[in-house]
Scaffold this motif. Structure first.
Motif, PDB file in Angstrom:
ATOM      1  N   GLN A  97     -26.667 -26.204  -3.574  1.00 39.62           N
ATOM      2  CA  GLN A  97     -26.204 -25.535  -4.797  1.00 39.62           C
ATOM      3  C   GLN A  97     -26.875 -24.164  -4.816  1.00 39.62           C
ATOM      4  OE1 GLN A  97     -25.900 -27.908  -8.423  1.00 39.62           O
ATOM      5  NE2 GLN A  97     -25.599 -29.747  -7.203  1.00 39.62           N
ATOM      6  N   CYS A  98     -28.047 -24.053  -5.464  1.00 40.30           N
ATOM      7  CA  CYS A  98     -28.699 -22.740  -5.424  1.00 40.30           C
ATOM      8  C   CYS A  98     -29.242 -22.448  -4.036  1.00 40.30           C
ATOM      9  CB  CYS A  98     -29.786 -22.625  -6.480  1.00 40.30           C
ATOM     10  SG  CYS A  98     -31.400 -23.279  -6.007  1.00 40.30           S
ATOM     11  N   MET A 106     -34.194 -28.982   4.999  1.00 46.12           N
ATOM     12  CA  MET A 106     -33.673 -29.060   6.372  1.00 46.12           C
ATOM     13  C   MET A 106     -34.807 -29.179   7.383  1.00 46.12           C
ATOM     14  SD  MET A 106     -30.379 -26.498   6.404  1.00 46.12           S
ATOM     15  CE  MET A 106     -31.140 -25.212   5.443  1.00 46.12           C
TER      16      MET A 106
ATOM     17  N   GLY B  54     -26.329 -21.030  -8.260  1.00 47.86           N
ATOM     18  CA  GLY B  54     -26.084 -22.353  -7.698  1.00 47.86           C
ATOM     19  C   GLY B  54     -24.864 -23.025  -8.282  1.00 47.86           C
ATOM     20  N   ALA B 182     -12.843 -27.212   0.996  1.00 50.62           N
ATOM     21  CA  ALA B 182     -13.528 -25.931   0.883  1.00 50.62           C
ATOM     22  C   ALA B 182     -14.993 -26.124   0.513  1.00 50.62           C
ATOM     23  CB  ALA B 182     -12.848 -25.071  -0.178  1.00 50.62           C
ATOM     24  N   GLY B 183     -15.874 -25.497   1.293  1.00 55.29           N
ATOM     25  CA  GLY B 183     -17.305 -25.564   1.006  1.00 55.29           C
ATOM     26  C   GLY B 183     -17.792 -24.258   0.408  1.00 55.29           C
ATOM     27  N   ARG B 184     -19.081 -24.217   0.159  1.00 53.39           N
ATOM     28  CA  ARG B 184     -19.690 -23.033  -0.466  1.00 53.39           C
ATOM     29  C   ARG B 184     -19.640 -21.833   0.489  1.00 53.39           C
ATOM     30  NH1 ARG B 184     -23.165 -22.964  -5.039  1.00 53.39           N
ATOM     31  NH2 ARG B 184     -22.279 -25.020  -5.249  1.00 53.39           N
ATOM     32  N   ALA B 187     -22.802 -21.008   2.498  1.00 49.97           N
ATOM     33  CA  ALA B 187     -23.432 -22.141   3.195  1.00 49.97           C
ATOM     34  C   ALA B 187     -24.181 -21.706   4.454  1.00 49.97           C
ATOM     35  CB  ALA B 187     -22.382 -23.197   3.552  1.00 49.97           C
ATOM     36  N   ARG B 188     -23.618 -20.763   5.218  1.00 50.07           N
ATOM     37  CA  ARG B 188     -24.289 -20.380   6.461  1.00 50.07           C
ATOM     38  C   ARG B 188     -25.576 -19.599   6.171  1.00 50.07           C
ATOM     39  NH1 ARG B 188     -24.081 -20.197  12.008  1.00 50.07           N
ATOM     40  NH2 ARG B 188     -22.258 -21.524  12.100  1.00 50.07           N
ATOM     41  N   ILE B 190     -27.370 -19.763   3.541  1.00 48.35           N
ATOM     42  CA  ILE B 190     -28.339 -20.704   2.965  1.00 48.35           C
ATOM     43  C   ILE B 190     -28.957 -21.559   4.072  1.00 48.35           C
ATOM     44  CG2 ILE B 190     -28.574 -22.801   1.554  1.00 48.35           C
ATOM     45  CD1 ILE B 190     -26.521 -21.563  -0.394  1.00 48.35           C
ATOM     46  N   SER B 191     -28.110 -22.066   4.972  1.00 47.80           N
ATOM     47  CA  SER B 191     -28.617 -23.020   5.968  1.00 47.80           C
ATOM     48  C   SER B 191     -29.464 -22.340   7.036  1.00 47.80           C
ATOM     49  CB  SER B 191     -27.456 -23.782   6.615  1.00 47.80           C
ATOM     50  OG  SER B 191     -26.664 -22.909   7.394  1.00 47.80           O
ATOM     51  N   HIS B 579     -12.422 -25.838  -7.458  1.00 45.63           N
ATOM     52  CA  HIS B 579     -13.260 -26.092  -6.286  1.00 45.63           C
ATOM     53  C   HIS B 579     -13.858 -27.485  -6.424  1.00 45.63           C
ATOM     54  CE1 HIS B 579     -17.069 -25.211  -3.809  1.00 45.63           C
ATOM     55  NE2 HIS B 579     -16.096 -25.577  -3.023  1.00 45.63           N
ATOM     56  N   SER B 581     -15.379 -29.679  -4.615  1.00 47.51           N
ATOM     57  CA  SER B 581     -16.746 -29.965  -4.160  1.00 47.51           C
ATOM     58  C   SER B 581     -17.754 -29.380  -5.148  1.00 47.51           C
ATOM     59  CB  SER B 581     -16.964 -29.379  -2.761  1.00 47.51           C
ATOM     60  OG  SER B 581     -18.293 -29.560  -2.346  1.00 47.51           O
ATOM     61  N   GLY B 582     -17.435 -28.223  -5.707  1.00 45.66           N
ATOM     62  CA  GLY B 582     -18.305 -27.604  -6.704  1.00 45.66           C
ATOM     63  C   GLY B 582     -18.312 -28.390  -8.010  1.00 45.66           C
ATOM     64  N   ARG B 584     -17.882 -31.628  -8.277  1.00 40.11           N
ATOM     65  CA  ARG B 584     -18.734 -32.805  -8.034  1.00 40.11           C
ATOM     66  C   ARG B 584     -20.203 -32.413  -8.033  1.00 40.11           C
ATOM     67  NH1 ARG B 584     -14.300 -33.990  -4.607  1.00 40.11           N
ATOM     68  NH2 ARG B 584     -13.155 -35.722  -5.527  1.00 40.11           N
ATOM     69  N   ALA B 585     -20.494 -31.258  -7.428  1.00 41.81           N
ATOM     70  CA  ALA B 585     -21.893 -30.826  -7.348  1.00 41.81           C
ATOM     71  C   ALA B 585     -22.486 -30.624  -8.740  1.00 41.81           C
ATOM     72  CB  ALA B 585     -21.994 -29.529  -6.540  1.00 41.81           C
ATOM     73  N   GLN B 586     -21.721 -30.053  -9.647  1.00 40.83           N
ATOM     74  CA  GLN B 586     -22.251 -29.840 -10.995  1.00 40.83           C
ATOM     75  C   GLN B 586     -22.515 -31.164 -11.697  1.00 40.83           C
ATOM     76  OE1 GLN B 586     -23.209 -26.815 -12.552  1.00 40.83           O
ATOM     77  NE2 GLN B 586     -23.120 -26.356 -10.382  1.00 40.83           N
TER      78      GLN B 586
END
Lengths: 156, 675
Positions: A97-98, A106, B54, B182-184, B187-188, B190-191, B579, B581-582, B584-586
């Motif tokens: 999320q954030c 990770m 977020g 569709a994802g965030r 995401a890249r 962040i990861s 969205h 997935s978003g 569900r995330a909330q």
């Protein structure tokens, strides 16, 4: 002030800091590795989790002096191109999320999978229970660790 | 149809810039808001007016623009808008409104660009517009072939948009919006640890400031001896900070590195005066009880609920970086309202707003805390004094002990029970504090409007008594709804249990047959297998809420003996889930907040100060406590609803009811003294 030679993400860096400076601030302030996150500074939240000699560790509660001979890996060095199975699984399952705690999550997950290629829920909980996620992504983290384990097995 | 002057031609020759004012927020004089831009090379840039903490607004903006421009999400480059109220109107992330406020203007802006590009192609080919379609970044015609957007940008920019009808892509033709894959968008980054949050935004050569804050509530520095501090290598300055309007003062130590500043702060010798050194949250709770009216409006079954102080505790502690120059200022800050910060900093410095640049950095969580500006005012005061960029960094303990807390409250609920065990009349008497960060929130009517969303067909009254807040209070996810709905749903559960009624059937009976709530309740009951008895050793709780234009029902399954929540099922009607997935995330996030606050996270005050200082004592839920969360998005033809805060109150109520089993719930956390 004293000079320390650090081995971080496969590179050698010389830093000039006070001996008691936490590794966290050396990585962030001196080396610009801001993927290592400050969350609590006292080893309670896991946001800065990185690898020291392959084990998950908390740079906020070890000093630069303690770390001089260690091999340190941060989220920036987890993989060359951002495609470690853990990173891929995190994206596949849209975990973040954030995102602030996720580098630490990770890194904790990657350390777990390096020693246990097929962790059950209990092993995942044990390895990640000290990593706080304030957004509440825990169900997705659990699923992503399992997914990463599968990716690693399939690609072995 | 949009007017010609809402279409801007960009600085680059031929660039196509499409702007539509945000209807509800338009600024007088119509300075167009620029949301979508195509350059000569056909590259698409979208501006995200509201910050992302977020909640996923950046992802939804990218999806909307890609959908309407018939490209992939990866083809859209996002630019985070700086604070600029004159240009964007309100940029506040609050009251679960981000997507609701942005969907029409952003989609319309991108659709306008598409329609102009299609028209330009049709004119070039001399064919009817109706024979042309946009797909994969090009306009196509069955016989003429395809023209990529880059070949059409100049011609499209030369068109008068007033002559071009704009149509949105119908929902049944969506490729991206509403799709689960569709994802965030971030995401890249962040990861790989490459997101620059506010805390990562200190420019080279900038200083770090750490502030010695009042050791008890309301204290101000009396004497300051900073001689030892100033002698420490790396320390550049020590500055006394006056208390900003919505914050507390302190003494800032400015140093070249973070650790130097942290260490040097501990060497300050400060004596403090004023404030309330004996403050104790147990006494505050007693004061709230004492302020309950002598008599309830009705008699019947009665239960009193106690709600604690809560901290926001975002993972990224409060911070702000300011560079104040004689003629202007730049601010880097994780915030829920960059526009408001621009206005306030301009006022603080006596500069025009245009001289203040506010970069809305990514936020490591917010939850209501970053609607405030105290940390920015501190950074501005420091940088103004030294003339170089200064980052004010709050430690975790600073963040937890100097928050704007969710207010304590006491709720006395009374119900007249009919012969069938159902409530026939209700009274809900609330005593609480205002939100000190926004003075209009001392109005009982406003507190009632925020908190009272009782959806069931039981007549009655809700009264709110407001006591002075003994410490700083502010907006916390769901605001007063989190307290009111928790008390109401737990009380209803107790009524049902006493009468031996089925908790779902009880609520169904009290909801209109065709209501959105009854629909989500039926859905979640189905998902949770409600018609089957609970497994041995488990208990279940149910709660509902309709707020923010959306409806939700939650069922929690717990093992009360182990004090463990096993599963949480939720069904939501958000109108249109742009969205999924978003969405569900909330809900998952709200469930985590609910679990944490029901199980034990609370703020207490002893000897004048907040006792908790970190995640060791503000016991937020961990992965080993986290249940599986099953979210069903219910098809709906309702308008787009809000979601970020919707699930917290009912999730907390359902979880507490499940964990309590046959014991009445009397507050939050359960099984722990409140205060």
């Amino acid at each position: 002030m004293a000079r320390y030679l650090l081995r971080v993400n496969g590179e050698r860096h010389e830093v000039d800091v006070e001996a008691d400076t936490p590794l966290l601030w050396v990585l962030r302030d001196e080396l610009g590795l801001t993927g290592v996150k400050y969350g609590c500074g006292v080893g309670l939240c896991g946001a800065c989790t990185s690898h020291v000699d392959g084990q998950a560790a908390r740079p906020c509660v070890r000093t630069a002096a303690d770390s001089a001979r260690a091999r340190i890996t941060t989220i920036e060095g987890l993989s060359r191109d951002g495609d470690h199975p853990v990173q891929r699984a995190w994206r596949e399952l849209d975990v973040a999320q954030c995102g602030y705690c996720q580098p630490g999550q990770m890194m904790a997950a990657a350390a777990l999978l390096a020693r246990d290629p097929d962790p059950d829920d209990e092993a995942i909980s044990e390895a990640l229970r000290d990593n706080v996620c304030r957004c509440g992504t825990y169900p997705r983290i659990r699923a992503a660790v399992r997914r990463a384990a599968r990716i690693m097995r399939e690609e072995r | 149809m949009i007017s010609r002057r809402t279409l801007l031609r960009g600085a680059g020759a031929g660039a196509l810039m499409v702007a539509v004012p945000i209807p509800a927020l338009a600024v007088e004089g119509l300075v167009p808001n620029v949301f979508v831009r195509l350059d000569d090379a056909g590259r698409i840039t979208a501006t995200v007016p509201k910050p992302d903490s977020g909640q996923g607004v950046r992802t939804v903006v990218a999806l909307m623009v890609a959908e309407e421009l018939a490209v992939e999400v990866g083809d859209v480059t996002l630019e985070q808008a700086p604070g600029d109220s004159a240009k964007y109107g309100s940029q506040s992330v609050s009251n679960s409104t981000s997507v609701r406020q942005l969907s029409t203007p952003i989609r319309t802006a991108a659709a306008t660009a598409r329609c102009l590009l299609v028209t330009a192609a049709a004119q070039r080919w001399r064919v009817p517009v109706s024979e042309c379609t946009a797909k994969d970044g090009a306009v196509r015609h069955p016989r003429r072939g395809r023209l990529p957007y880059r070949a059409l940008v100049r011609a499209a920019a030369a068109l008068d948009p007033a002559t071009v009808p704009v149509t949105l892509i119908p929902q049944d033709q969506w490729r991206l919006l509403g799709k689960t894959r569709a994802g965030r968008v971030d995401a890249r980054t962040i990861s790989t640890g490459r997101v620059k949050y506010g805390i990562d935004s200190r420019p080279a050569g900038g200083l770090v400031a750490v502030v010695a804050r009042p050791p008890w509530i309301g204290a101000v520095p009396d004497t300051i001896d900073d001689s030892a501090t100033r002698a420490i290598p790396g320390v550049v300055d020590v500055i006394t900070l006056a208390a900003p309007a919505d914050g507390q003062g302190g003494v800032a130590v400015l140093a070249r590195s973070t650790y130097q500043a942290l260490k040097a702060r501990d060497t300050l010798k400060i004596t403090w005066r004023g404030g309330t050194p004996a403050a104790d949250s147990r006494a505050w709770l007693a004061d709230l009880h004492a302020a309950l009216p002598a008599q309830s409006p009705i008699t019947g079954l009665q239960r009193t609920f106690e709600m604690p102080l809560l901290a926001h505790a975002p993972m990224e502690p409060m911070n702000a970086t300011a560079h104040v120059r004689p003629d202007g200022a730049t601010i880097w800050v994780p915030t829920q309202d960059p526009g408001r910060i621009q206005t306030l900093v301009a006022q603080q410095l006596g500069l025009p707003a245009t001289a203040v640049r506010v970069e809305a950095a990514a936020s490591g969580g917010a939850f209501g805390r970053r609607i405030e500006t105290d940390q920015v005012q501190e950074a501005v005061a420091c940088s103004r004094r030294v003339g170089v960029p200064v980052q004010v960094l709050w430690t975790r303990a600073d963040d937890m002990r100097h928050d704007s807390y969710r207010p304590m409250s006491v709720h006395r609920l009374t119900a007249e029970i009919g012969q069938d065990g159902l409530p026939v009349r209700r009274a809900h008497e609330v005593v609480t504090w205002p939100l000190t960060v926004l003075p209009i929130f001392s109005n009982p009517a406003l507190i009632k409007a925020s908190g009272d969303h009782f959806p069931y067909a039981v007549p009655g009254e809700v009264t709110v008594t407001v006591r002075p807040a003994p410490l700083r209070t502010g907006f916390w996810r769901s605001v007063y709804s989190g307290q009111f709905a928790y008390a109401e749903e737990n009380f209803l559960s107790e009524i049902g249990r006493r009468a031996g009624l089925d908790q779902v059937a009880l609520r169904r009976t009290l909801l209109p047959a065709t209501s959105r709530l009854r629909n989500v309740l039926d859905t979640v009951a189905d998902r949770a297998g409600w018609s089957r008895p609970p497994a041995p050793g488990t208990a279940r709780g149910v709660a509902c809420l309709e707020e923010y234009g959306s409806a939700i029902a939650v069922i929690a399954v717990a093992d009360p003996a182990a004090r463990r929540v096993l599963r949480v099922h939720a069904a939501v009607d958000v109108g249109v889930a742009l969205h999924p997935s978003g969405v569900r995330a909330q809900v998952e996030g709200c469930v985590s907040d609910a679990l944490s606050t029901v199980l034990g996270a609370q703020i207490t005050v002893r000897d004048g100060h907040v006792a908790e200082s970190s995640f060791g004592d503000f016991t937020w839920a961990r992965i080993d406590q986290s249940p599986d969360v099953d979210v069903t998005i219910v098809p709906s033809d309702a308008p787009l609803g809000g979601l970020g805060e919707l699930a917290y109150p009912p999730a907390a109520a359902a979880i507490s009811a499940a964990l309590a089993g046959d014991t009445p719930v009397t507050g939050m956390p359960i099984g722990t003294d409140v205060g």
